[in-house]
Design an enzyme around this catalytic site. Structure first.
Site, PDB file in Angstrom:
ATOM      1  N   GLU A   1      21.807 -10.087  49.524  1.00 64.96           N
ATOM      2  CA  GLU A   1      23.062  -9.345  49.540  1.00 64.96           C
ATOM      3  C   GLU A   1      23.739  -9.569  50.888  1.00 64.96           C
ATOM      4  O   GLU A   1      23.090  -9.578  51.929  1.00 64.96           O
ATOM      5  CB  GLU A   1      22.759  -7.863  49.355  1.00 64.96           C
ATOM      6  CG  GLU A   1      23.982  -6.962  49.316  1.00 64.96           C
ATOM      7  CD  GLU A   1      23.607  -5.489  49.161  1.00 64.96           C
ATOM      8  OE1 GLU A   1      24.333  -4.773  48.465  1.00 64.96           O
ATOM      9  OE2 GLU A   1      22.584  -5.071  49.742  1.00 64.96           O
TER      10      GLU A   1
ATOM     11  N   LYS B   1      27.402  -5.324  41.066  1.00 65.45           N
ATOM     12  CA  LYS B   1      26.496  -4.208  41.370  1.00 65.45           C
ATOM     13  C   LYS B   1      26.988  -2.912  40.751  1.00 65.45           C
ATOM     14  O   LYS B   1      28.120  -2.491  40.970  1.00 65.45           O
ATOM     15  CB  LYS B   1      26.384  -4.063  42.887  1.00 65.45           C
ATOM     16  CG  LYS B   1      25.352  -3.062  43.364  1.00 65.45           C
ATOM     17  CD  LYS B   1      25.332  -3.068  44.901  1.00 65.45           C
ATOM     18  CE  LYS B   1      24.297  -2.127  45.469  1.00 65.45           C
ATOM     19  NZ  LYS B   1      24.373  -2.141  46.969  1.00 65.45           N
TER      20      LYS B   1
ATOM     21  N   CYS C   1      20.080  -4.813  45.403  1.00 65.24           N
ATOM     22  CA  CYS C   1      19.738  -3.789  46.384  1.00 65.24           C
ATOM     23  C   CYS C   1      19.503  -2.403  45.774  1.00 65.24           C
ATOM     24  O   CYS C   1      18.452  -2.162  45.202  1.00 65.24           O
ATOM     25  CB  CYS C   1      20.807  -3.756  47.478  1.00 65.24           C
ATOM     26  SG  CYS C   1      20.246  -2.966  49.009  1.00 65.24           S
TER      27      CYS C   1
END
Length: 288
Positions: free
Chosen positions: A46, A121, A164
Site C-alpha cells: 500500500e 479498498k 491493509c
C-alpha cells in the site's frame, strides 16, 4: 533463475516518501531483483507510489489509472514479463473535478502489461488511539470501494485482493476463499503501534481460517516527520506457518515458493469449509 518447479512470489518491503520519482526507482530495483531471482509475481505494498505528509499533498500527488505512474509499471511488467500486485495506488475518483476525493486501489498487472483487476479498498482506517499516538482518518479524502472483486488467476495461483485495514474483517477473506482464492494478499502500511500488537497474528489467522497462502507486502520505517510504518512484510502458508519475514529495519524482499499442493492437502485433511454451517445458522441468535 530458480530451479524450483513451483512458482516463486516476491513479497516486498519499501519506505515510500512524498518523492514519487525516488519511490519508483526503489520499487523498480526490487522488481528487477525479484525477476533475476526467478519470481513469477511481485507484490508491492500500500502506498508504493507515495505517502504524503498532509491531506493536501496526498490529493495533489494522486493520478488516474491512465497516468504516468501506472503507465511506467505496465511498461516494467511487459519488459520483464512479470506479474505485479501494486498494493495501494492513490487513484483519483470518478468525480475528481467536483469532489477532490480518491480511491485506495489495488492494481494487478499481467506479464503483457495489461491491467487485469482493480480492487478499491472497502474498509477505511478511521482510528484514534491517543494512548499509542495513532490518529488517522482515511475517509477524509478516500472513497470506500463499492465491492469486492473476484480472485485473479495468476502464474502463482488464484489471488484474492484486500488492502491493509481489510485484514481486520474475516468476512472479506472468507468471501474470497469461497470464490476460489488460494492466496490472499494484504499490501499494507501498518502503523508501528498496531503492527507490533496485531500484524502477524491477524495474517496468520486469515491464513488458518481460509487455508490459503497469505502474502502481505509492507511499508517500513520513517516516511516523513509525521508517519512511520511497522515493516515485517510477511508470507504465511495455509497451516499458518510464517515462511518469510522482511524484518523491521529496511526495505527488501522475501521469495516464497507457492506450493498449491499445501492448499489442497490442508483443506482435504481438515475440511473446515465443508463443516461450515449455512449463513442462516450464524444469523440465528435472537436479536437483543
Amino acid at each position: 533463475m530458480s530451479g524450483s518447479l513451483r512458482p516463486l512470489a516476491a513479497v516486498c518491503q519499501v519506505t515510500a516518501t512524498p518523492d514519487k520519482e525516488a519511490n519508483f526507482s526503489a520499487c523498480k530495483q526490487l522488481v528487477e531483483e525479484a525477476k533475476q531471482r526467478g519470481a513469477s509475481m511481485v507484490f508491492l505494498p500500500e502506498g508504493f507510489d507515495y505517502i504524503g505528509s498532509s491531506r493536501e499533498e496526498t490529493l495533489a500527488l494522486s493520478e488516474s489509472l491512465a497516468g504516468d505512474t501506472i503507465s511506467r509499471y505496465t511498461q516494467l511488467a511487459r519488459k520483464l514479463e512479470l506479474w505485479l500486485s501494486l498494493g495501494g495506488f492513490h487513484e483519483r475518483g470518478h468525480d475528481w473535478e467536483a469532489d477532490r476525493r480518491i480511491y485506495n486501489s489495488h492494481v494487478i498487472i499481467n506479464d503483457r502489461g495489461d491491467i487485469v483487476s482493480v480492487y478499491r479498498k472497502s474498509h477505511l482506517f478511521d482510528v484514534e488511539l491517543p494512548e499509542k499516538g495513532v490518529s488517522l482518518k482515511e475517509s477524509a479524502f478516500t472513497i470506500p470501494g463499492p465491492s469486492l472483486v473476484a480472485p485473479v488467476q495468476t502464474p502463482i495461483g488464484k489471488v484474492g485482493l484486500g488492502i491493509c485495514y481489510d485484514l481486520r474483517f474475516p468476512e472479506l477473506s472468507v468471501a474470497l476463499q469461497r470464490h476460489g482464492a488460494e492466496i490472499l494478499t494484504y499490501p499494507s502500511a501498518f502503523t508501528v503501534a498496531t503492527g507490533a500488537a496485531h500484524w502477524e497474528v491477524l495474517l496468520r489467522a486469515r491464513a488458518i481460517e481460509t487455508q490459503c497462502f497469505v502474502l502481505a507486502a509492507a511499508q517500513v520505517g520513517r516516511h516523513h516527520e509525521k508517519r512511520s510504518s511497522y515493516g515485517h512484510a510477511l508470507a504465511v502458508d495455509p497451516w499458518g506457518e510464517v515462511l518469510g519475514d522482511c524484518g523491521r529495519e529496511k526495505p527488501g524482499l522475501v521469495l516464497v515458493e507457492v506450493d498449491l499442493g499445501k492448499v489442497r492437502s490442508t483443506r482435504r485433511n481438515m475440511p473446515v469449509q465443508q463443516h461450515r454451517r449455512d449463513d442462516a445458522f450464524y444469523r440465528s441468535l435472537p436479536q437483543t
